[in-house]
Design a protein around this motif. Structure first.
Motif, PDB file in Angstrom:
ATOM      1  N   ALA A   1       3.433   3.275   4.667  1.00 18.64           N
ATOM      2  CA  ALA A   1       4.099   2.056   4.195  1.00 18.64           C
ATOM      3  C   ALA A   1       5.602   2.246   4.049  1.00 18.64           C
ATOM      4  O   ALA A   1       6.398   1.453   4.546  1.00 18.64           O
ATOM      5  N   SER A   2       6.034   3.302   3.402  1.00 18.77           N
ATOM      6  CA  SER A   2       7.460   3.481   3.119  1.00 18.77           C
ATOM      7  C   SER A   2       8.166   4.347   4.159  1.00 18.77           C
ATOM      8  O   SER A   2       9.389   4.436   4.145  1.00 18.77           O
ATOM      9  N   ARG A   3       7.417   5.004   5.015  1.00 19.60           N
ATOM     10  CA  ARG A   3       7.948   5.921   6.029  1.00 19.60           C
ATOM     11  C   ARG A   3       8.670   7.121   5.411  1.00 19.60           C
ATOM     12  O   ARG A   3       9.498   7.745   6.051  1.00 19.60           O
ATOM     13  N   ARG A   4       8.350   7.405   4.145  1.00 21.45           N
ATOM     14  CA  ARG A   4       8.934   8.564   3.483  1.00 21.45           C
ATOM     15  C   ARG A   4       8.153   9.806   3.868  1.00 21.45           C
ATOM     16  O   ARG A   4       6.932   9.764   4.039  1.00 21.45           O
ATOM     17  N   VAL A   5       8.871  10.912   3.955  1.00 19.59           N
ATOM     18  CA  VAL A   5       8.209  12.194   4.197  1.00 19.59           C
ATOM     19  C   VAL A   5       7.668  12.680   2.861  1.00 19.59           C
ATOM     20  O   VAL A   5       8.418  12.921   1.920  1.00 19.59           O
ATOM     21  N   ILE A   6       6.364  12.795   2.796  1.00 21.72           N
ATOM     22  CA  ILE A   6       5.703  13.223   1.570  1.00 21.72           C
ATOM     23  C   ILE A   6       5.794  14.740   1.446  1.00 21.72           C
ATOM     24  O   ILE A   6       6.014  15.276   0.376  1.00 21.72           O
TER      25      ILE A   6
ATOM     26  N   PRO B   1      -0.329  13.046  -4.662  1.00 24.75           N
ATOM     27  CA  PRO B   1       0.651  12.134  -5.245  1.00 24.75           C
ATOM     28  C   PRO B   1       1.252  12.662  -6.535  1.00 24.75           C
ATOM     29  O   PRO B   1       2.424  12.495  -6.807  1.00 24.75           O
ATOM     30  N   ALA B   2       0.474  13.351  -7.362  1.00 26.20           N
ATOM     31  CA  ALA B   2       0.996  13.910  -8.608  1.00 26.20           C
ATOM     32  C   ALA B   2       2.034  14.988  -8.324  1.00 26.20           C
ATOM     33  O   ALA B   2       3.092  15.038  -8.959  1.00 26.20           O
TER      34      ALA B   2
ATOM     35  N   GLY C   1       0.786  -1.225   0.000  1.00 23.08           N
ATOM     36  CA  GLY C   1       0.000   0.000   0.000  1.00 23.08           C
ATOM     37  C   GLY C   1       0.816   1.272   0.000  1.00 23.08           C
ATOM     38  O   GLY C   1       0.464   2.227   0.677  1.00 23.08           O
ATOM     39  N   VAL C   2       1.921   1.320  -0.767  1.00 22.61           N
ATOM     40  CA  VAL C   2       2.708   2.556  -0.835  1.00 22.61           C
ATOM     41  C   VAL C   2       1.855   3.645  -1.482  1.00 22.61           C
ATOM     42  O   VAL C   2       1.167   3.410  -2.474  1.00 22.61           O
ATOM     43  N   ASP C   3       1.897   4.813  -0.915  1.00 22.64           N
ATOM     44  CA  ASP C   3       1.142   5.989  -1.366  1.00 22.64           C
ATOM     45  C   ASP C   3      -0.363   5.783  -1.297  1.00 22.64           C
ATOM     46  O   ASP C   3      -1.113   6.352  -2.086  1.00 22.64           O
TER      47      ASP C   3
END
Length: 172
Positions: free
Chosen positions: A138-143, A163-164, A110-112
């Motif tokens: 899911a990825s623990r990335r800072v959006i 997301p875009a 479930g990334v993003d």
């Protein structure tokens, strides 16, 4: 000069050659003990705690005397800062639905798809700095992230990217 100040010569010379009184000598000794206890506590103890330590060690003095001597020596204990009130809930605001259903565990498929936001308060010399972040669960990335000197809604809106927009920012 004695006539002008209306002081007898005997009193003038007695005062001039007088040794410090017992109280002044005891205050000097006590100030040394207070400074020692204050140093042992790494500067954290104030008058009540220092008085308790001196009392345990057998020194006969009052708490107010300890406070007076600490003031005169420029010693003071550390204290915790008051908590800064940051969130004032609005009782009239509508509650938002929990779309994540309190499932914050990572799901690699479930990334993003699930994002989580948080606000952190950072004390600085100029006041509080507020940091809002949006993180992919899911990825623990800072959006996205944003900083401001206020805690209003537009701070959180600045930290959000679609997301875009996120993909465009990564490509740049």
């Amino acid at each position: 000069m004695c006539e002008l100040l209306e002081v007898s010569r005997t009193a003038f010379y007695a005062r001039r050659t007088a040794k410090p009184g017992l109280r002044a000598v005891r205050d000097a000794e006590l100030t040394g003990q207070i400074a020692e206890v204050h140093a042992r506590s790494r500067g954290t103890y104030g008058a009540p705690r220092i008085h308790a330590v001196l009392k345990r060690e057998g020194a006969l003095c009052g708490r107010r005397r300890v406070a007076r001597l600490m003031r005169a020596a420029g010693l003071e204990g550390r204290y915790r800062r008051r908590r800064h009130l940051t969130t004032v809930p609005d009782s009239r605001a509508a509650t938002r639905p929990d779309l994540v259903l309190r499932q914050f565990g990572p799901d690699l498929v479930g990334v993003d798809t699930r994002w989580c936001g948080d606000i952190t308060y950072v004390p600085t010399a100029e006041g509080w700095l507020y940091l809002a972040t949006v993180i992919d669960i899911a990825s623990r990335r800072v959006i996205g992230w944003a900083t401001a000197d206020h805690l209003r809604t537009d701070l959180v809106n600045l930290g959000y990217r679609s997301p875009a927009e996120y993909e465009t920012a990564l490509a740049a």
